[in-house]
Design a protein around this motif. Structure first.
Motif, short mmCIF file in Angstrom:
data_model
loop_
_atom_site.label_atom_id
_atom_site.label_comp_id
_atom_site.label_asym_id
_atom_site.label_seq_id
_atom_site.Cartn_x
_atom_site.Cartn_y
_atom_site.Cartn_z
N SER A 68 -34.46 44.89 55.28
CA SER A 68 -33.67 46.07 54.95
C SER A 68 -32.52 45.62 54.06
CB SER A 68 -33.14 46.73 56.22
OG SER A 68 -32.34 47.85 55.91
N ARG A 96 -31.92 52.10 52.69
CA ARG A 96 -31.39 53.37 53.19
C ARG A 96 -30.76 54.18 52.06
NH1 ARG A 96 -29.19 49.59 56.68
NH2 ARG A 96 -30.22 49.43 58.70
N GLU A 98 -28.05 56.97 51.90
CA GLU A 98 -27.03 57.73 52.60
C GLU A 98 -26.45 58.78 51.66
OE1 GLU A 98 -26.05 57.34 55.70
OE2 GLU A 98 -26.62 55.32 56.34
N GLU A 142 -35.51 55.07 53.41
CA GLU A 142 -35.08 55.78 54.60
C GLU A 142 -33.99 56.80 54.25
OE1 GLU A 142 -33.86 52.74 57.53
OE2 GLU A 142 -34.57 51.36 55.97
N ALA A 144 -31.33 58.23 55.71
CA ALA A 144 -30.62 57.87 56.94
C ALA A 144 -29.69 58.97 57.44
CB ALA A 144 -29.82 56.59 56.71
N GLN A 200 -37.01 57.82 62.01
CA GLN A 200 -35.99 56.83 62.35
C GLN A 200 -35.29 57.24 63.64
OE1 GLN A 200 -35.28 57.21 57.74
NE2 GLN A 200 -33.41 56.69 58.84
#
Length: 331
Positions: A68, A96, A98, A142, A144, A200
């Motif tokens: 990651s 990720r 965000e 992802e 997140a 997740q």
């Protein structure tokens, strides 16, 4: 040192596992590369040359080949691949995405005015920044966090384009409930957009009944499950009564012992006892518990010692009694 890759002799390699029902195989523990011990940005290259690249090689030799990364630490992984002349396809990259905090003025203004295309532009910009550091496509992107006031259609459309052009292979999202995840999937299917391949979680000591529902749904429908494992086990230790200094800020997703009920206190004490009995950290016990649930845990590491601890999750087995003592939920 030769630039060619030389694996360590007689080293047991962790077997890779299929991510949901996709064609992607990942390591059952994802190493979240952490640069938290760096004092300054300027010290990065020195640290990376002395230890960080060695840590990545230590992971790679043991089969922990899913990382990651973000635009900063992704450069260390790219440097490792170049140094040992390994093709990028030998590792799996998760990143990720965000969204800006609510107080971000540009983002707030765009939401208030319902500015079309702003979210799409933001997603493309962030992925471009991630790719700049990583130097290849992102295997698992992802989502997140998610602001429910934003357009789901705009996000799914942007993700579909990223997958179509090869910047991203698969996507996951953090959904609160199974029903919310189903809504995302139905919207994607209706518009012929890319559906999410994974869910997740935050699988610490305490979790809600929604976690059980999501785990059950994922198993039945071939959805991959990823979970961060908090470095403090998801529990903030109660400060001493003689402590006069103000309490330190709690980690995200951690639970303060001062606000737990009797049953939850017993579960925490059981976690402590299991960790001490097995000679491992609380994180290792929780990572082992995640693996036993079919969840692939993400563990933050910044040195070889952290990786050695993470590897212990594979040898840490919980008895039915130990398992039951940890099965407690937040009220």
């Amino acid at each position: 040192m030769s630039d060619l890759y030389h694996p360590e002799p007689q080293q047991t390699v962790v077997e890779q596992v299929r991510f949901g029902k996709t064609r992607l195989f990942i390591s059952p523990i994802i190493i979240d590369l952490k640069l938290s011990d760096l004092k300054t940005v300027d010290s990065y290259h020195e640290k990376q040359d002395k230890g960080f690249s060695e840590m990545i090689k230590y992971c790679y030799d043991r089969g922990l080949r899913t990382f990651s990364v973000d635009q900063d630490n992704g450069a260390a992984l790219s440097n490792f691949l170049r140094r040992y002349k390994l093709p990028p396809t030998r590792v799996v990259i998760a990143s990720r995405l965000e969204f800006p905090p609510a107080y971000n003025p540009e983002f707030t203004r765009a939401k208030l005015t319902k500015q079309s295309g702003f979210l799409r532009t933001y997603v493309f910009k962030r992925v471009k920044e991630l790719l700049y550091g990583v130097g290849k496509h992102i295997d698992i992107l992802e989502i997140a966090s998610w602001d429910p006031t934003l357009s789901r259609e705009e996000l799914l459309s942007a993700l579909t384009e990223l997958v179509a052009r090869g910047d991203v292979r698969y996507t996951t999202i953090r959904a609160k409930t199974v029903e919310e995840f189903k809504d995302w999937q139905q919207l994607a299917e209706k518009n012929n957009w890319t559906k999410f391949s994974g869910l997740q979680l935050t699988f610490g000591l305490f979790h809600s009944e929604f976690h059980k529902d999501k785990i059950r749904y994922a198993r039945e429908n071939g959805i991959g499950l990823l979970s961060c494992v908090p470095s403090d086990g998801g529990v903030a230790v109660k400060p001493s009564t003689t402590e006069r200094r103000p309490a330190a800020p709690q980690r995200q997703n951690s639970v303060d012992l001062r606000f737990l009920n009797e049953e939850q206190h017993r579960a925490f004490e059981s976690l402590q006892a299991i960790a001490e009995r097995k000679g491992v950290a609380r994180t290792v016990v929780l990572a082992a518990r995640a693996l036993m649930n079919g969840i692939w845990p993400m563990i933050g590491c910044s040195n070889v010692g952290h990786v050695e601890q993470a590897l212990k999750a594979f040898q840490t087995h919980l008895t039915p009694q130990e398992w039951a003592s940890l099965e407690v939920h937040l009220g």
